[in-house]
Every structure is written in C-alpha cells, then in structure tokens.
Design an enzyme around this catalytic site. Structure first.
Site, mmCIF file in Angstrom:
data_model
loop_
_atom_site.group_PDB
_atom_site.id
_atom_site.type_symbol
_atom_site.label_atom_id
_atom_site.label_comp_id
_atom_site.label_asym_id
_atom_site.label_seq_id
_atom_site.Cartn_x
_atom_site.Cartn_y
_atom_site.Cartn_z
ATOM 1 C CB CYS A 137 -9.609 -0.438 -5.183
ATOM 2 S SG CYS A 137 -8.123 -1.304 -5.673
ATOM 3 C CD GLU B 284 -10.778 -5.340 -14.763
ATOM 4 O OE1 GLU B 284 -10.785 -4.645 -15.786
ATOM 5 O OE2 GLU B 284 -11.431 -5.038 -13.741
ATOM 6 C CG HIS C 57 -12.036 -7.285 -9.580
ATOM 7 N ND1 HIS C 57 -11.429 -6.153 -9.106
ATOM 8 C CD2 HIS C 57 -12.056 -7.168 -10.928
ATOM 9 C CE1 HIS C 57 -11.082 -5.376 -10.133
ATOM 10 N NE2 HIS C 57 -11.458 -5.965 -11.256
HETATM 11 N N1 DGL Z 1 -10.744 -4.645 -6.960
HETATM 12 C C1 DGL Z 1 -9.459 -4.413 -6.438
HETATM 13 C C2 DGL Z 1 -9.327 -4.759 -4.998
HETATM 14 O O1 DGL Z 1 -10.307 -4.647 -4.285
HETATM 15 C C3 DGL Z 1 -8.307 -4.424 -7.320
HETATM 16 C C4 DGL Z 1 -7.696 -5.592 -7.824
HETATM 17 C C5 DGL Z 1 -6.519 -5.377 -8.733
HETATM 18 O O2 DGL Z 1 -6.499 -4.410 -9.508
HETATM 19 O O3 DGL Z 1 -5.622 -6.219 -8.662
HETATM 20 O O4 DGL Z 1 -8.276 -5.108 -4.510
#
Ligand code: DGL
Length: 269
Positions: free
Chosen positions: A70, A162, A196
């Site tokens: 993340c 999501e 994501h």
């Molecule tokens: N997949 C995440 C990232 O790489 C998180 C996104 C989120 O929760 O806003 O930043």
C-alpha cells in the site's frame, strides 16, 4: 511459514499475485483493512495508527516480514513504524523503493549518489495522502537528478474499485489523466503509485497513449522480495497463509474473486 502482505483493501492483491507467481513455494498471509479503506483520504496520524495495528496483527500471527503493499501506508506510516523500533526478528518494508530503483535503472540496494537518468518527465498517479506526503519525490531525489515529477491525486478511484464500480473507476481514470496532461502535456513515464491502480492498468495506458511507459509495482516488488528472502531466509516466518479482512468477509471475498478471477476466501481478522 508466511510472509505478511498488507493493504487497506484489495489493491495489495496485485502485489500478492505477482509475489505468488515469483515465489510459488512461499505462503502469504494477506490482510485487508477493508473496514477503514480508503486510507488515501485520511490524515497521516490516522494512517499511521491503522497501519501499525495491522502490521502488529500480522507479526502476532507468526509473520516475521510484513510488506506494506500500500503506497499510502508506505508514504505516511512506514518510516514512523521503523523509527519507533520493531520487535526483534521482525521487519516491515514498503513498495516505493523497488519501483524507483527500476525507473532510475539501479540495481537493488545501490546506494551511490544521485545521478542523471534517461527519463525526465514523470507523471505520478497516487492517492491524495501519498501525493501530499511527497514521499515518492523524496525517495527519487536520493537516486536521480533532473527528473520533473508531476503528481496527480486520484481522488475517488480507490472507492470505485473497492465498490466494484469499474465504469466509474474508468471514467475517473480518464479525468485524472486529462488533469495531469493539462499540467504536463508530454510525460515519458507514468507511475501507478497505488496498488489498486494496476487493476485499471489498461485504462491508464489507453488514456495516456502507447508512447508513455507505465510502471506498476507488482512484478518489481515481487522481484525485490525474492532477492530479500534469498539474503534473509529467516524472514519467512511461521504460521499459515490465507486472507484476513476487517470488513465483511463475504463481500470482500466476492470482490477479490472478481478481480483476480480465481476463488479467494477471506476470513475475519
Ligand atoms: N492501495 C493503496 C495504495 O497503494 C491504498 C489506497 C487507499 O486505501 O486509499 O495507496
């Protein structure tokens, strides 16, 4: 033996899949903090507290190594968790560095001074919190000089993904690419700085055009994890692999199955 992989939600599955392909004998325990996603609109203290709790939960379940799959958590919480001190034998790593090393054509762990690199105009697509942290630009400045980075905070894309609303996600990707192009008309490279976004990689590439090289993290993080585990086999940890979520396991399993096109079964964290 399991390595922990953490994300606020489903995005880290793009890293997990690449890691499974690269390391078929390693078990992974995936943790999605779905009850609190998205992280990208939260402030840094909040992201730190949530990330720390999730990392500790994975350590408690026997993982010695946790990968923050993340960018938002890597940008807002990783350094703070490391500086506060991690328990003996435990580690937590983020996802920025492998990507930046690839973009600046460096070997893993090359700590030589920053130097000029081929790419000069880079578009960064990331969550509002990642963009606000400027963590990407900071890490890049340690390795390269003369690179112009234009960041686009892609509000709304993670929520749409999501929720499984891919039509909305695609519309948002197009409008964020348009907004970026108004600031930087001709990027040479684009970084998908949120785990994501590889779920929308084709849409980013189509909107950017074939001339722009799009970097996403899955295979780059998997390669550096493979290298790390060769050097630190004790980091394989204990415990079983699987999928945990702080959200509704059935809903999260359905979405994950839809994204990865194979049966994924989450249980309650
Ligand atoms: N997949 C995440 C990232 O790489 C998180 C996104 C989120 O929760 O806003 O930043």
């Amino acid at each position: 033996m399991a390595v922990g992989i953490f994300d606020s939600g489903l995005g880290g599955l793009t890293v997990l899949d690449a890691a499974r392909e690269r390391l078929p004998d390693v078990e992974f325990l995936y943790y999605a903090d779905s009850a609190h996603a998205p992280y990208g609109v939260r402030d840094a203290d909040d992201i730190y507290a949530l990330t720390k709790a999730a990392v500790e939960a994975l350590w408690d379940r026997g993982c010695n190594l946790v990968i923050l799959a993340c960018n938002t958590a890597s940008a807002a919480a990783l350094r703070r968790i490391q500086e506060a001190g991690v328990p003996p034998g435990k580690r937590v790593l983020g996802v920025f560095v492998p990507l930046i090393e690839a973009m600046t054509e460096r070997q893993w762990g090359d700590n030589s001074p920053p130097r000029e690199v081929e790419v000069k105009h880079v578009a960064l697509f990331a969550t509002p919190a990642t963009v606000a942290s400027r963590a990407f630009q900071r890490e890049l400045a340690f390795r390269a000089i003369g690179v112009d980075v234009e960041a686009q905070a892609c509000g709304g894309v993670v929520d749409a993904i999501e929720d499984g609303d891919m039509i909305l996600a695609e519309a948002m990707v197009r409008s964020h690419v348009d907004a970026l192009r108004r600031k930087m008309p001709e990027p040479e490279a684009a970084i998908l700085g949120c785990t994501h976004y590889p779920l929308m990689e084709k849409q980013f590439q189509d909107a950017l055009g074939a001339d722009v090289k799009v970097y996403s993290q899955g295979s780059l993080v998997a390669a550096s994890l493979a290298d790390y585990l060769t050097r630190h086999p004790d980091m394989l940890g204990e415990g079983d692999g699987g999928f945990l979520t702080t959200g509704d396991p059935r809903r999260v399993s359905d979405r994950a199955t839809q994204f990865l096109r194979r049966e994924i079964c989450f249980t309650a964290a």
